[in-house]
Design an enzyme around this catalytic site. Structure first.
Site, PDB file in Angstrom:
ATOM      1  N   HIS A   1      -0.995   0.022   3.224  1.00 10.88           N
ATOM      2  CA  HIS A   1      -0.973   1.472   3.012  1.00 10.88           C
ATOM      3  C   HIS A   1      -1.326   2.248   4.286  1.00 10.88           C
ATOM      4  O   HIS A   1      -1.152   3.464   4.341  1.00 10.88           O
ATOM      5  CB  HIS A   1      -1.951   1.835   1.884  1.00 10.88           C
ATOM      6  CG  HIS A   1      -1.530   3.020   1.082  1.00 10.88           C
ATOM      7  ND1 HIS A   1      -0.479   3.845   1.433  1.00 10.88           N
ATOM      8  CD2 HIS A   1      -2.028   3.553  -0.071  1.00 10.88           C
ATOM      9  CE1 HIS A   1      -0.346   4.805   0.552  1.00 10.88           C
ATOM     10  NE2 HIS A   1      -1.276   4.654  -0.380  1.00 10.88           N
TER      11      HIS A   1
ATOM     12  N   ASP B   1       3.608   4.545   3.171  1.00  6.75           N
ATOM     13  CA  ASP B   1       3.178   5.460   2.104  1.00  6.75           C
ATOM     14  C   ASP B   1       3.779   5.026   0.772  1.00  6.75           C
ATOM     15  O   ASP B   1       4.736   4.242   0.722  1.00  6.75           O
ATOM     16  CB  ASP B   1       3.610   6.896   2.424  1.00  6.75           C
ATOM     17  CG  ASP B   1       2.904   7.447   3.654  1.00  6.75           C
ATOM     18  OD1 ASP B   1       1.740   7.049   3.892  1.00  6.75           O
ATOM     19  OD2 ASP B   1       3.505   8.271   4.374  1.00  6.75           O
TER      20      ASP B   1
END
Length: 514
Positions: free
Chosen positions: A485, A489
């Site tokens: 992450h 995204d």
């Protein structure tokens, strides 16, 4: 004729080394391939052999000096012997350095090249015993590194006279494993071992340093001396792993780490202690040492969790169209290409298409930079009897279905046989893991660092789905994308999975690059 001795290639990303030890001095006779000096990098120790026979003329780079790749280390007067002119006959020392054809002599069995960044291995199995006759290239033993198994062949025909590294021992790259004796005429003589200062044979001098520091006249590596001073360690607190028990820089690092870890262990012994086990249960337990491969798998998986901001997103795909296409063409495909048409080629193709649209899933973090890969080196996770390995199919985005299937079959077979090389498991940019072959319905795969994405495939199972307002049975598969992450995204991860789903539910899109 003067021959130059230069710094050899030190490995990927390694640009310099320190001259640790010179085994020869100006005026000494040397034979071709005889070790002249030892270089020390931040990763490995490299021995430099003589490029030709002759006499050492000049040492340009002294011990402790830092040298770059291809730098001049020394010069050899080729064809000369110590104290003689170039036209004189070679001295007996030079002539006897390598046994002539038909003469018996000792032959060292050394640890072969283990691969980039691999500095040690464990001796797992000896196929021969002391006294056994062996032929050239016959397998003597098998070594196990944290990534692959390496077979060690006999360098020539002869008799195995001494085993220096027993099963279970850890050996360094370029370390000595055993000694053979014999010759082309079949004559055999006991191998002569170097003598210690008191005239007794020291059979372990290449694997175990002498008990006392005064018992050996061996100079420690300059970088090791500096590291000991900085760490506040005395020479007697460090066990050397270099030639003749010589202390290397990495030995100091290990000793310093052990010293710093000792108080922590003694302060909280309960944290590392096993749960109480009754005597009856203990008698029925079996304790087996973890293989180096399993230790590395455990470390890398935990490091991945500790380093990446890992998250997993899920979707499902209707496999009806892929299964129909595969069923229709599998026989023609096998007949033409000599390999079966499986599901992995469809998934590999689908991922390659999706990675072009969502390039951050095919990227990695390097410090404060993001490195985008304009190619796809696809890792295909494969289970083996010794653990999970990930062979890499290079430039998979440029390959046809047939080429992908052939590569997967070949890599899978080599993985199961433990024959994969280091190069075949490095450089992957994205990974596919198929837990469905074991019956897994859903799971969250763990990233393979430094990659930023891994796709988990699962079991195909008939489930009721609503299609055009009707409930019908469809072959469904859950897909799981684990991603970092920090770089990917949620939108990118979901988009990637949707593109994979679209391609598999309408395989014609793969042919049209849509």
């Amino acid at each position: 004729m003067t021959t130059e001795v230069r710094v050899p290639t030190l490995g990927e990303s390694v640009t310099e080394a320190t001259v640790a030890t010179w085994f020869k001095k100006p005026g000494d006779a040397v034979s071709a391939d005889e070790m002249l000096c030892e270089l020390e990098t931040d990763k490995v120790t490299v021995e430099v052999p003589a490029p030709a026979s002759g006499t050492m003329a000049e040492i340009v780079a002294k011990e402790g000096e830092t040298v770059g790749v291809d730098a001049l280390l020394a010069t050899i007067n080729e064809g000369e012997s110590a104290g003689e002119t170039p036209s004189a006959a070679p001295s007996s020392a030079t002539a006897e350095a390598k046994p002539a054809a038909g003469d018996s002599g000792s032959i060292d069995v050394m640890v072969p090249t283990l691969g980039e960044s691999v500095t040690e291995a464990t001796v797992s199995t000896w196929f021969k015993s002391v006294g056994d006759s062996v032929s050239a290239d016959e397998m003597l033993c098998e070594l196990e590194t944290d990534k692959v198994s390496v077979e060690v062949p006999a360098p020539s025909a002869g008799v195995l006279t001494e085993i220096l590294a027993k099963e279970g021992d850890t050996v360094k790259a370029d370390g000595k494993l055993a000694v053979m004796s014999g010759g082309a005429d079949g004559a055999v003589e006991p191998a002569k071992r170097p003598a210690t200062g008191d005239g007794e044979t020291n059979g372990d001098q290449y694997t175990t340093p002498p008990a006392g520091r005064d018992a050996k006249d061996v100079e420690d590596a300059p970088s090791a001396k500096k590291a000991m001073a900085e760490a506040g360690l005395s020479p007697n607190q460090v066990q050397g792993s270099g030639r003749d028990g010589r202390v290397m820089k990495e030995d100091v690092a290990r000793a310093a780490a052990a010293a710093s870890a000792a108080p922590a262990v003694s302060a909280a012994p309960a944290a590392a202690a096993r749960a109480p086990v009754s005597a009856d249960d203990a008698a029925r337990e079996e304790r087996v040492k973890m293989t180096r491969l399993r230790q590395t798998i455990a470390k890398r998986l935990k490091d991945s969790q500790n380093t990446a901001a890992m998250l997993t997103t899920y979707n499902e795909v209707d496999m009806t169209e892929v299964m129909a296409l595969r069923s229709e063409y599998k026989e023609e495909f096998l007949k033409k290409h000599g390999v079966k048409l499986g599901f992995m080629s469809f998934f590999t193709k689908a991922c390659c298409h999706a990675l072009k649209e969502v390039p951050e899933v095919n990227a990695e973090i390097d410090g404060t930079d993001i490195v985008y890969k304009n190619f796809v080196h696809m890792g295909i996770a494969a289970g083996t009897p010794t653990g999970l390995v990930v062979p890499v199919i290079r430039d998979a985005d440029q390959m046809s279905f047939a080429a992908i299937e052939k590569a997967i079959a070949e890599k899978g077979a080599r993985a199961r046989d433990g024959k994969l090389s280091m190069a075949e498991m490095q450089g992957g940019t994205f990974t596919i893991s198929n837990g469905g072959v074991y019956g897994s319905l859903m799971s969250s795969p763990i990233l393979n660092p430094p990659q930023s994405g891994i796709l988990g495939m699962h079991k195909i199972q008939q489930r009721p789905m609503i299609v055009n307002g009707e409930i019908v049975a469809r072959p469904m598969m859950y897909l799981a994308l684990s991603y970092d992450h920090r770089i990917v995204d949620g939108k990118g991860a979901v988009t990637f999975l949707v593109r994979v789903k679209d391609a598999l539910e309408d395989p014609r899109r793969l042919l049209m690059d849509l």
